[in-house]
Design an enzyme around this catalytic site. Structure first.
Site, PDB file in Angstrom:
ATOM      1  N   ASN A  86      -2.055   0.465   6.865  1.00 50.70           N
ATOM      2  CA  ASN A  86      -1.654  -0.831   7.230  1.00 50.70           C
ATOM      3  C   ASN A  86      -0.583  -1.781   6.150  1.00 50.70           C
ATOM      4  O   ASN A  86      -0.668  -2.929   6.376  1.00 50.70           O
ATOM      5  CB  ASN A  86      -2.816  -1.584   7.981  1.00 50.70           C
ATOM      6  CG  ASN A  86      -3.674  -2.017   6.757  1.00 50.70           C
ATOM      7  OD1 ASN A  86      -3.497  -1.778   5.614  1.00 50.70           O
ATOM      8  ND2 ASN A  86      -4.586  -2.939   7.006  1.00 50.70           N
ATOM      9  N   HIS A 101      -2.136  -5.394   1.503  1.00 49.58           N
ATOM     10  CA  HIS A 101      -3.359  -5.822   1.431  1.00 49.58           C
ATOM     11  C   HIS A 101      -3.331  -7.600   1.136  1.00 49.58           C
ATOM     12  O   HIS A 101      -2.118  -7.983   0.892  1.00 49.58           O
ATOM     13  CB  HIS A 101      -4.012  -5.496   0.130  1.00 49.58           C
ATOM     14  CG  HIS A 101      -5.337  -6.220  -0.328  1.00 49.58           C
ATOM     15  ND1 HIS A 101      -6.599  -6.135   0.281  1.00 49.58           N
ATOM     16  CD2 HIS A 101      -5.470  -7.300  -1.371  1.00 49.58           C
ATOM     17  CE1 HIS A 101      -7.460  -6.912  -0.267  1.00 49.58           C
ATOM     18  NE2 HIS A 101      -6.711  -7.706  -1.372  1.00 49.58           N
ATOM     19  N   LYS A 121       0.836  -1.168   0.072  1.00 51.82           N
ATOM     20  CA  LYS A 121       0.155  -0.018  -0.102  1.00 51.82           C
ATOM     21  C   LYS A 121       0.853   1.306  -0.031  1.00 51.82           C
ATOM     22  O   LYS A 121       1.990   1.120   0.072  1.00 51.82           O
ATOM     23  CB  LYS A 121      -1.046   0.032   1.323  1.00 51.82           C
ATOM     24  CG  LYS A 121      -1.973  -1.049   1.086  1.00 51.82           C
ATOM     25  CD  LYS A 121      -2.907  -1.327   2.195  1.00 51.82           C
ATOM     26  CE  LYS A 121      -3.935  -2.126   2.287  1.00 51.82           C
ATOM     27  NZ  LYS A 121      -5.088  -2.213   3.464  1.00 51.82           N
ATOM     28  N   GLU A 154      -9.570  -9.825  -7.686  1.00 51.46           N
ATOM     29  CA  GLU A 154      -8.513  -8.632  -7.448  1.00 51.46           C
ATOM     30  C   GLU A 154      -7.279  -8.660  -8.392  1.00 51.46           C
ATOM     31  O   GLU A 154      -6.987  -7.795  -8.850  1.00 51.46           O
ATOM     32  CB  GLU A 154      -8.307  -8.608  -5.878  1.00 51.46           C
ATOM     33  CG  GLU A 154      -9.363  -8.394  -4.921  1.00 51.46           C
ATOM     34  CD  GLU A 154      -9.131  -8.487  -3.596  1.00 51.46           C
ATOM     35  OE1 GLU A 154     -10.102  -8.461  -2.751  1.00 51.46           O
ATOM     36  OE2 GLU A 154      -7.943  -9.142  -3.217  1.00 51.46           O
ATOM     37  N   TYR A 211     -12.650  -1.363  -3.460  1.00 52.88           N
ATOM     38  CA  TYR A 211     -12.932  -1.804  -2.111  1.00 52.88           C
ATOM     39  C   TYR A 211     -14.442  -1.655  -1.935  1.00 52.88           C
ATOM     40  O   TYR A 211     -15.104  -1.221  -0.924  1.00 52.88           O
ATOM     41  CB  TYR A 211     -12.315  -0.839  -1.004  1.00 52.88           C
ATOM     42  CG  TYR A 211     -10.914  -1.115  -0.731  1.00 52.88           C
ATOM     43  CD1 TYR A 211     -10.777  -2.244   0.160  1.00 52.88           C
ATOM     44  CD2 TYR A 211      -9.791  -0.425  -1.229  1.00 52.88           C
ATOM     45  CE1 TYR A 211      -9.522  -2.772   0.468  1.00 52.88           C
ATOM     46  CE2 TYR A 211      -8.482  -0.935  -0.994  1.00 52.88           C
ATOM     47  CZ  TYR A 211      -8.474  -1.876   0.195  1.00 52.88           C
ATOM     48  OH  TYR A 211      -7.171  -2.453   0.364  1.00 52.88           O
TER      49      TYR A 211
HETATM   50  P1  IDP Z   1      -7.838  -6.426   5.752  1.00 49.01           P
HETATM   51  O1  IDP Z   1      -7.104  -5.681   4.885  1.00 49.01           O
HETATM   52  O2  IDP Z   1      -7.428  -6.966   6.864  1.00 49.01           O
HETATM   53  O3  IDP Z   1      -8.749  -7.766   4.963  1.00 49.01           O
HETATM   54  P2  IDP Z   1     -10.608  -5.311   5.809  1.00 49.01           P
HETATM   55  O4  IDP Z   1     -11.719  -5.333   6.931  1.00 49.01           O
HETATM   56  O5  IDP Z   1     -10.885  -6.010   4.632  1.00 49.01           O
HETATM   57  O6  IDP Z   1      -9.169  -5.648   6.526  1.00 49.01           O
HETATM   58  O7  IDP Z   1     -10.374  -3.741   5.523  1.00 49.01           O
HETATM   59  C1  IDP Z   1      -9.907  -3.367   4.272  1.00 49.01           C
HETATM   60  C2  IDP Z   1      -9.003  -2.090   4.613  1.00 49.01           C
HETATM   61  O8  IDP Z   1      -9.684  -1.062   5.139  1.00 49.01           O
HETATM   62  C3  IDP Z   1      -7.972  -2.279   5.688  1.00 49.01           C
HETATM   63  O9  IDP Z   1      -6.817  -3.028   5.305  1.00 49.01           O
HETATM   64  C4  IDP Z   1      -7.788  -0.892   6.159  1.00 49.01           C
HETATM   65  O10 IDP Z   1      -6.770  -0.491   5.250  1.00 49.01           O
HETATM   66  C5  IDP Z   1      -8.976  -0.243   6.118  1.00 49.01           C
HETATM   67  N1  IDP Z   1      -9.617  -0.452   7.212  1.00 49.01           N
HETATM   68  C6  IDP Z   1     -10.122  -1.564   7.979  1.00 49.01           C
HETATM   69  N2  IDP Z   1     -10.970  -1.211   9.048  1.00 49.01           N
HETATM   70  C7  IDP Z   1     -10.473   0.204   9.283  1.00 49.01           C
HETATM   71  C8  IDP Z   1     -10.988   1.259  10.321  1.00 49.01           C
HETATM   72  O11 IDP Z   1     -11.679   0.837  11.385  1.00 49.01           O
HETATM   73  N3  IDP Z   1     -10.574   2.397  10.184  1.00 49.01           N
HETATM   74  C9  IDP Z   1      -9.731   2.892   9.133  1.00 49.01           C
HETATM   75  N4  IDP Z   1      -9.364   1.976   8.218  1.00 49.01           N
HETATM   76  C10 IDP Z   1      -9.948   0.739   8.164  1.00 49.01           C
HETATM   77 MG    MG Z   2     -10.199  -7.702   3.525  1.00 46.57          MG
END
Ligand code: IDP
Ligand code: MG
Length: 138
Positions: free
Chosen positions: A113, A116, A10, A127, A50
């Protein structure tokens, strides 16, 4: 059994010069790189990628962040790829990611974070096809 997954390094991790160390971790964990592309997500493409999260409160910020700078899109191959890769990257929130996981080592926040990882075979296919032709994904 799944043997392919899709990942993106990312914008935060690219901006912080973590491409090399993250790819090394991925290779050390036994994944083979099938396809790799250094590119950018337009806001429209990030929104589509997304789409499943469009009702979540963080969706607009996530789209803005994911289109804020270059990313690296990668297709990976390994036995049990989906599950093993999710283990390698760690929990969504880096504060909760296990020691030694990619998010524990390189992520800044729950949004930025670092990486992905697809959550199912079907989503890995969808994807991967955002970035690579059928021939490139072989
Ligand atoms: P994942 O990437 O671990 O599968 P997902 O729940 O699919 O997590 O969420 C997609 C992306 O959305 C996350 O990787 C992160 O970048 C963002 N995200 C998820 N939860 C939050 C939140 O509570 N606040 C802000 N961004 C979030
Ligand atoms: Mg996810």
């Amino acid at each position: 059994m799944s043997n392919k997954t899709f990942t993106m390094i990312k914008p935060d991790a690219v901006a912080n010069n973590h491409i090399g160390p993250i790819l090394a971790k991925i290779n050390e964990a036994g994944f083979r790189i099938v396809a790799l592309k250094y590119t950018c997500l337009s806001p429209e493409k990030a929104a589509a990628f997304y789409e499943v999260h469009k009702e979540r409160p963080f969706y607009n910020d996530l789209v803005k962040y994911m289109s804020s700078g270059p990313i690296v899109a990668v297709i990976l191959e390994k036995a049990n790829a989906i599950e093993d890769f999710r283990k390698l990257i760690g929990a969504t929130d880096p504060a909760k990611a296990a020691p030694g996981t990619i998010r524990n080592l390189f992520a800044k926040s729950i949004e930025a974070n670092a990486i992905h990882g697809s959550d199912s075979d079907a989503n890995a296919e969808i994807e991967g096809s955002f970035f690579f032709s059928q021939m490139e994904r072989f």
